[in-house]
Design a protein around this motif. Sequence first.
Motif, mmCIF file in Angstrom:
data_model
loop_
_atom_site.group_PDB
_atom_site.id
_atom_site.type_symbol
_atom_site.label_atom_id
_atom_site.label_comp_id
_atom_site.label_asym_id
_atom_site.label_seq_id
_atom_site.Cartn_x
_atom_site.Cartn_y
_atom_site.Cartn_z
ATOM 1 N N ARG A 25 -11.866 -42.338 -73.970
ATOM 2 C CA ARG A 25 -10.556 -42.366 -74.624
ATOM 3 C C ARG A 25 -10.666 -41.701 -75.986
ATOM 4 O O ARG A 25 -11.567 -41.994 -76.761
ATOM 5 C CB ARG A 25 -10.063 -43.802 -74.787
ATOM 6 C CG ARG A 25 -8.735 -43.909 -75.546
ATOM 7 C CD ARG A 25 -8.232 -45.343 -75.588
ATOM 8 N NE ARG A 25 -7.675 -45.704 -74.301
ATOM 9 C CZ ARG A 25 -6.392 -45.589 -73.967
ATOM 10 N NH1 ARG A 25 -5.519 -45.138 -74.850
ATOM 11 N NH2 ARG A 25 -5.975 -45.942 -72.776
ATOM 12 N N ARG A 27 -7.653 -39.746 -78.957
ATOM 13 C CA ARG A 27 -6.218 -39.728 -79.247
ATOM 14 C C ARG A 27 -5.458 -38.821 -78.282
ATOM 15 O O ARG A 27 -4.342 -39.119 -77.880
ATOM 16 C CB ARG A 27 -6.002 -39.249 -80.676
ATOM 17 C CG ARG A 27 -4.553 -39.311 -81.121
ATOM 18 C CD ARG A 27 -4.388 -38.617 -82.410
ATOM 19 N NE ARG A 27 -4.734 -37.212 -82.143
ATOM 20 C CZ ARG A 27 -4.534 -36.224 -82.977
ATOM 21 N NH1 ARG A 27 -4.041 -36.446 -84.142
ATOM 22 N NH2 ARG A 27 -4.846 -34.993 -82.657
ATOM 23 N N SER A 30 -7.273 -39.525 -72.146
ATOM 24 C CA SER A 30 -8.120 -40.589 -71.623
ATOM 25 C C SER A 30 -8.489 -40.208 -70.197
ATOM 26 O O SER A 30 -7.749 -39.497 -69.518
ATOM 27 C CB SER A 30 -7.416 -41.958 -71.676
ATOM 28 O OG SER A 30 -6.204 -41.948 -70.963
ATOM 29 N N HIS A 47 4.013 -42.730 -65.170
ATOM 30 C CA HIS A 47 3.205 -42.677 -66.392
ATOM 31 C C HIS A 47 3.972 -41.945 -67.485
ATOM 32 O O HIS A 47 4.732 -41.027 -67.214
ATOM 33 C CB HIS A 47 1.880 -41.961 -66.127
ATOM 34 C CG HIS A 47 1.043 -42.634 -65.090
ATOM 35 N ND1 HIS A 47 0.355 -43.804 -65.327
ATOM 36 C CD2 HIS A 47 0.794 -42.316 -63.803
ATOM 37 C CE1 HIS A 47 -0.288 -44.168 -64.239
ATOM 38 N NE2 HIS A 47 -0.034 -43.279 -63.290
ATOM 39 N N ALA A 48 3.725 -42.341 -68.726
ATOM 40 C CA ALA A 48 4.374 -41.716 -69.879
ATOM 41 C C ALA A 48 3.613 -40.480 -70.352
ATOM 42 O O ALA A 48 3.975 -39.885 -71.356
ATOM 43 C CB ALA A 48 4.482 -42.731 -71.019
ATOM 44 N N GLU A 49 2.554 -40.102 -69.632
ATOM 45 C CA GLU A 49 1.717 -38.971 -69.988
ATOM 46 C C GLU A 49 1.607 -38.026 -68.794
ATOM 47 O O GLU A 49 1.797 -38.435 -67.657
ATOM 48 C CB GLU A 49 0.289 -39.437 -70.339
ATOM 49 C CG GLU A 49 0.211 -40.547 -71.354
ATOM 50 C CD GLU A 49 0.485 -41.926 -70.762
ATOM 51 O OE1 GLU A 49 0.817 -42.833 -71.557
ATOM 52 O OE2 GLU A 49 0.383 -42.125 -69.534
ATOM 53 N N LYS A 81 4.561 -36.035 -66.870
ATOM 54 C CA LYS A 81 4.975 -37.361 -67.332
ATOM 55 C C LYS A 81 6.365 -37.683 -66.787
ATOM 56 O O LYS A 81 7.202 -36.789 -66.596
ATOM 57 C CB LYS A 81 4.961 -37.443 -68.856
ATOM 58 C CG LYS A 81 6.003 -36.599 -69.544
ATOM 59 C CD LYS A 81 5.894 -36.768 -71.041
ATOM 60 C CE LYS A 81 6.921 -35.897 -71.745
ATOM 61 N NZ LYS A 81 6.849 -36.051 -73.185
ATOM 62 N N GLU A 104 -3.634 -42.362 -72.149
ATOM 63 C CA GLU A 104 -2.730 -43.286 -71.453
ATOM 64 C C GLU A 104 -2.321 -44.418 -72.386
ATOM 65 O O GLU A 104 -3.139 -44.979 -73.107
ATOM 66 C CB GLU A 104 -3.427 -43.855 -70.217
ATOM 67 C CG GLU A 104 -2.521 -44.759 -69.405
ATOM 68 C CD GLU A 104 -3.230 -45.375 -68.217
ATOM 69 O OE1 GLU A 104 -2.512 -45.717 -67.269
ATOM 70 O OE2 GLU A 104 -4.455 -45.537 -68.240
ATOM 71 N N SER A 105 -1.044 -44.771 -72.331
ATOM 72 C CA SER A 105 -0.544 -45.827 -73.206
ATOM 73 C C SER A 105 -0.705 -47.218 -72.606
ATOM 74 O O SER A 105 -0.514 -48.206 -73.284
ATOM 75 C CB SER A 105 0.930 -45.578 -73.543
ATOM 76 O OG SER A 105 1.691 -45.495 -72.349
ATOM 77 N N THR A 108 -6.203 -50.627 -71.905
ATOM 78 C CA THR A 108 -7.497 -50.170 -71.410
ATOM 79 C C THR A 108 -8.183 -51.280 -70.636
ATOM 80 O O THR A 108 -8.211 -52.423 -71.073
ATOM 81 C CB THR A 108 -8.389 -49.754 -72.601
ATOM 82 O OG1 THR A 108 -7.715 -48.736 -73.312
ATOM 83 C CG2 THR A 108 -9.735 -49.266 -72.134
#
Length: 115
Positions: A25, A27, A30, A47-49, A81, A104-105, A108
């Motif tokens: 991971r 910034r 990930s 997913h937001a990514e 995303k 990923e938000s 973890t």
Amino acid sequence: MQTFHLDTLLQDGQTHSAPYYEFLRSRDMSVGVYHLAAGRTDTQGVHAEDVLFYVVRGAASMRVGDDQIEVSAGSIVHVPKGVAPRFSAVHSDIDVLVVFAPAESAPTIEIRQSV
């Protein structure tokens, strides 16, 4: 710099109770391995990514938004995303390298140190 060995990561990932095992991971991204046994249900959602899936072993049907595709070892699938990916039928145990950008938000599961 960090280095990893894919076979070791896949083996480590299969020993966890959750199918997804995050090992890196930062910034901006990930990375983890995703293992699903044949016949198992995939529970991932939107997913937001952006996500990149690289199938290392196995075979499955995969639904990405409204599209249905067959994937197997060597398949690489980019999912933007906001679009839902899901392995809809796992024909044989599947191991997938998964890259999220940015990171990923979701919480973890575990972060592995360099091997």
